[in-house]
Design an enzyme around this catalytic site. Structure first.
Site, mmCIF file in Angstrom:
data_model
loop_
_atom_site.group_PDB
_atom_site.id
_atom_site.type_symbol
_atom_site.label_atom_id
_atom_site.label_comp_id
_atom_site.label_asym_id
_atom_site.label_seq_id
_atom_site.Cartn_x
_atom_site.Cartn_y
_atom_site.Cartn_z
ATOM 1 N N ASP A 93 0.858 -1.173 0.000
ATOM 2 C CA ASP A 93 0.000 0.000 0.000
ATOM 3 C C ASP A 93 0.901 1.231 0.000
ATOM 4 O OD1 ASP A 93 -2.902 1.145 1.931
ATOM 5 O OD2 ASP A 93 -2.290 1.464 -0.148
ATOM 6 N N ASP A 267 -7.928 -7.655 0.696
ATOM 7 C CA ASP A 267 -6.990 -7.812 1.809
ATOM 8 C C ASP A 267 -7.708 -7.405 3.084
ATOM 9 O OD1 ASP A 267 -6.660 -4.707 1.335
ATOM 10 O OD2 ASP A 267 -5.842 -5.212 3.312
ATOM 11 N N CYS A 305 -11.981 -29.112 8.862
ATOM 12 C CA CYS A 305 -10.870 -28.222 8.480
ATOM 13 C C CYS A 305 -9.560 -28.988 8.591
ATOM 14 C CB CYS A 305 -10.843 -27.001 9.390
ATOM 15 S SG CYS A 305 -9.478 -25.860 9.026
ATOM 16 N N CYS A 307 -6.489 -27.676 8.745
ATOM 17 C CA CYS A 307 -5.364 -26.847 9.224
ATOM 18 C C CYS A 307 -4.746 -27.503 10.469
ATOM 19 C CB CYS A 307 -5.844 -25.435 9.535
ATOM 20 S SG CYS A 307 -6.508 -25.221 11.191
ATOM 21 N N CYS A 310 -6.923 -27.481 13.682
ATOM 22 C CA CYS A 310 -8.082 -28.377 13.689
ATOM 23 C C CYS A 310 -7.664 -29.846 13.608
ATOM 24 C CB CYS A 310 -9.023 -28.035 12.540
ATOM 25 S SG CYS A 310 -9.771 -26.414 12.714
ATOM 26 N N HIS A 336 -5.417 -21.046 11.528
ATOM 27 C CA HIS A 336 -6.747 -21.554 11.158
ATOM 28 C C HIS A 336 -7.523 -20.505 10.347
ATOM 29 C CE1 HIS A 336 -10.826 -23.032 11.219
ATOM 30 N NE2 HIS A 336 -11.165 -21.816 11.612
HETATM 31 C C1 LIG Z 1 -2.085 -2.980 3.959
HETATM 32 C C2 LIG Z 1 -3.436 -2.327 3.907
HETATM 33 C C3 LIG Z 1 -3.961 -2.247 2.533
HETATM 34 S S1 LIG Z 1 -5.557 -1.715 2.347
HETATM 35 C C4 LIG Z 1 -5.616 -0.158 3.241
HETATM 36 C C5 LIG Z 1 -6.865 0.584 2.790
HETATM 37 C C6 LIG Z 1 -8.075 0.209 3.321
HETATM 38 C C7 LIG Z 1 -9.251 0.856 2.917
HETATM 39 N N1 LIG Z 1 -10.438 0.477 3.476
HETATM 40 C C8 LIG Z 1 -9.232 1.884 1.959
HETATM 41 C C9 LIG Z 1 -8.002 2.276 1.404
HETATM 42 C C10 LIG Z 1 -7.899 3.339 0.428
HETATM 43 O O1 LIG Z 1 -8.901 3.972 0.013
HETATM 44 N N2 LIG Z 1 -6.670 3.629 -0.048
HETATM 45 C C11 LIG Z 1 -5.562 2.980 0.373
HETATM 46 N N3 LIG Z 1 -4.366 3.346 -0.166
HETATM 47 N N4 LIG Z 1 -5.588 1.977 1.275
HETATM 48 C C12 LIG Z 1 -6.799 1.613 1.813
HETATM 49 ZN ZN LIG Z 2 -8.792 -25.138 11.039
#
Ligand SMILES: CCCSCc1cc(N)cc2c(=O)[nH]c(N)nc12
Ligand SMILES: [Zn+2]
Length: 373
Positions: A93, A267, A305, A307, A310, A336
C-alpha cells in the site's frame, strides 16, 4: 513470452470472475485473498506457514516500513522479499491511508502529507513521488498509487475535493513510477458512496492507464449494506480486463458479496488480528474460543478443516492457551483463520469456474449461524 504482468479471466458467473495474474514471482489465483504483513511479517506466522494456507501474495505497508526499519535499509539488504523470506508476489500500500489513521501532527497539502512518526515522533513527508520511491526500494511487485481516503460520513464537497486530489496524485504516481517491466502500478478509485464521483474517478484513472484498479474509500465505517450498494456499480466502471482490488475487506460474508459483484483481490487484517484475540472464523460461523463453554470441549474448531489447529488440537486446549496467554494461542488461531479464508477463496474460484456461484453463496449463508457458535 507474454507480458511480465498479465491478468487472464478464465471463467465468469454473473459479475463474478475467476482467473489468474501472472507475475515474475509467480501466479496469483483470483479471486484472491491477500494476508497483511504490515511490518514485514504476517503476525504470528512464518512465511512458510502463510504459503501453506494457500496464499499466493501478501501485503506490505509503505507507512510502517518507511518508519522502521526504513526502505533504504531494506533495499541495502536485498529488498523486502529477501528481507522477510517471502519469494511470492508482494503488494504494498502507498502509505496515505495509514498516515491519516496512525500518524500524529499530519499536514495535507497538494504536494503530499507531512507527519510525525507514531513510533518515535520523527518528521516525515509522503508524496506520490516519495511513495513510488519507497515502494521501488522495497521491490514490491504491485505498487499502489498514493491517494487520500476520506473518512465517511463526509459531505459531497469533501468527497469530491479529496477524490480530485487523489486523481492528480494518481497522475503524479504514474509519472514517478515510470516504465518498470514485471512490476505493476494500480490506480485507486475514490468517490465515497457517490455514483457520479465514482464514475469521474474511474474515467480519470482509465485516461491515465494502470495495470490494475482498486476500489478504495470503502470499508471505512459505511457498513455492509452501503458498501454492497456501491459495489453494485463501482467495479463495473473499471476495465473488465484488468484486476479489480477491493481494499481493506473484510469479514467472510463481505468477501463473498464482493466477489459476487466482480472483485478479484481483497486484503484485510481481520483473520490475523482477530486470531490473536481468540476469534475463530469457520464455515459454521464465529467461535470466541475464550468463552468458558469451550473449556472442556474435546472437539476441534471445525472437524472438516485440515489446518494444523483443527487436525491436532481441541477447543479445550485452545481455550486453555488463550486463557493462559500462551504464544501458541495466536499462532494456531491465526493459521486456522488464514487457512479458512483461503479455503473460502478456493471454493469460490471452483464455483465460478463450474458456473455454480449462486449455489455456493446460498450454501455459504445457510451453514452460518448468527452470533457465536
Ligand atoms: C495494507 C493495507 C492495505 S488496504 C488499506 C486501505 C483500506 C481501505 N479500506 C481503503 C483504502 C484506500 O482507500 N486507499 C488505500 N491506499 N488503502 C486503503
Ligand atoms: Zn482449522
Amino acid at each position: 513470452m507474454g507480458d511480465l504482468f498479465e491478468f487472464h479471466v478464465t471463467a465468469t458467473d454473473g459479475a463474478a470472475r475467476t482467473g489468474a495474474i501472472s507475475t515474475p514471482r509467480g501466479q496469483i489465483r483470483t479471486p484472491a485473498f491477500m494476508p497483511v504483513g504490515t511490518a514485514a511479517t504476517v503476525k504470528a506466522m512464518l512465511p512458510e506457514s502463510v504459503a501453506a494456507t494457500g496464499a499466493d501474495i501478501l501485503l506490505g505497508n509503505t507507512y510502517h516500513l518507511m518508519l522502521r526499519p526504513t526502505a533504504e535499509r531494506i533495499a541495502r539488504l536485498g529488498g523486502l522479499h529477501a528481507f522477510m523470506n517471502w519469494t511470492g508476489p508482494i503488494l504494498t500500500d502507498s502509505g496515505g491511508f495509514q498516515v491519516m489513521s496512525l500518524a500524529d501532527l499530519r499536514k495535507l497539502t497538494e504536494e503530499g502529507v507531512t507527519f510525525r512518526s507514531h513510533v518515535d515522533g520523527s518528521k516525515h513527508v509522503l508524496s506520490p513521488e516519495r511513495s513510488m520511491e519507497i515502494q521501488k526500494l522495497l521491490g514490491s511487485d504491485i505498487v499502489m498509487c498514493f491517494d487520500e481516503c476520506p473518512a465517511l460520513p463526509a459531505t459531497r464537497d469533501r468527497i469530491a475535493e479529496s477524490m480530485r486530489l487523489s486523481m492528480r496524485w494518481a497522475d503524479r504516481s504514474k509519472t514517478a513510477f515510470g516504465d518498470r517491466p514485471g512490476h505493476a502500478l494500480f490506480g485507486i478509485q475514490q468517490g465515497g458512496l457517490e455514483r457520479d464521483f465514482r464514475e469521474e474517478s474511474a474515467d480519470a484513472l482509465k485516461a491515465i492507464g494502470f495495470d490494475g484498479y482498486a476500489v478504495g474509500g470503502l470499508a471505512v465505517g459505511e457498513g455492509q449494506e452501503a458498501m454492497f450498494a456501491c459495489l453494485d456499480y463501482a467495479p463495473a466502471m473499471l476495465p473488465q480486463d484488468k484486476p479489480r482490488y477491493l481494499m481493506g475487506v473484510g469479514k467472510p460474508d463481505d468477501i463473498v458479496g464482493a466477489v459476487k459483484r466482480g472483485i478479484d483481490m481483497m486484503d484485510c487484517v481481520l483473520p490475523s488480528r482477530s486470531g490473536r484475540t481468540g476469534q475463530a472464523w469457520t464455515r459454521m460461523g464465529q467461535i470466541n474460543i475464550k468463552n468458558a463453554r469451550h473449556a472442556d470441549d474435546p472437539r476441534p474448531l471445525d472437524a472438516d478443516c485440515s489446518c494444523p489447529a483443527c487436525r491436532s488440537y481441541s477447543r479445550a486446549y485452545l481455550h486453555h492457551v488463550f486463557r493462559a496467554g500462551e504464544m501458541i494461542s495466536g499462532m494456531l488461531l491465526t493459521w486456522h483463520n488464514l487457512h479458512y479464508y483461503q479455503e473460502l477463496m478456493a471454493g469460490m474460484r471452483a464455483a465460478i469456474a463450474e458456473g455454480r456461484f449462486a449455489g455456493f453463496e446460498a450454501d455459504f449463508h445457510a451453514r452460518r449461524a448468527d452470533g457465536d457458535i
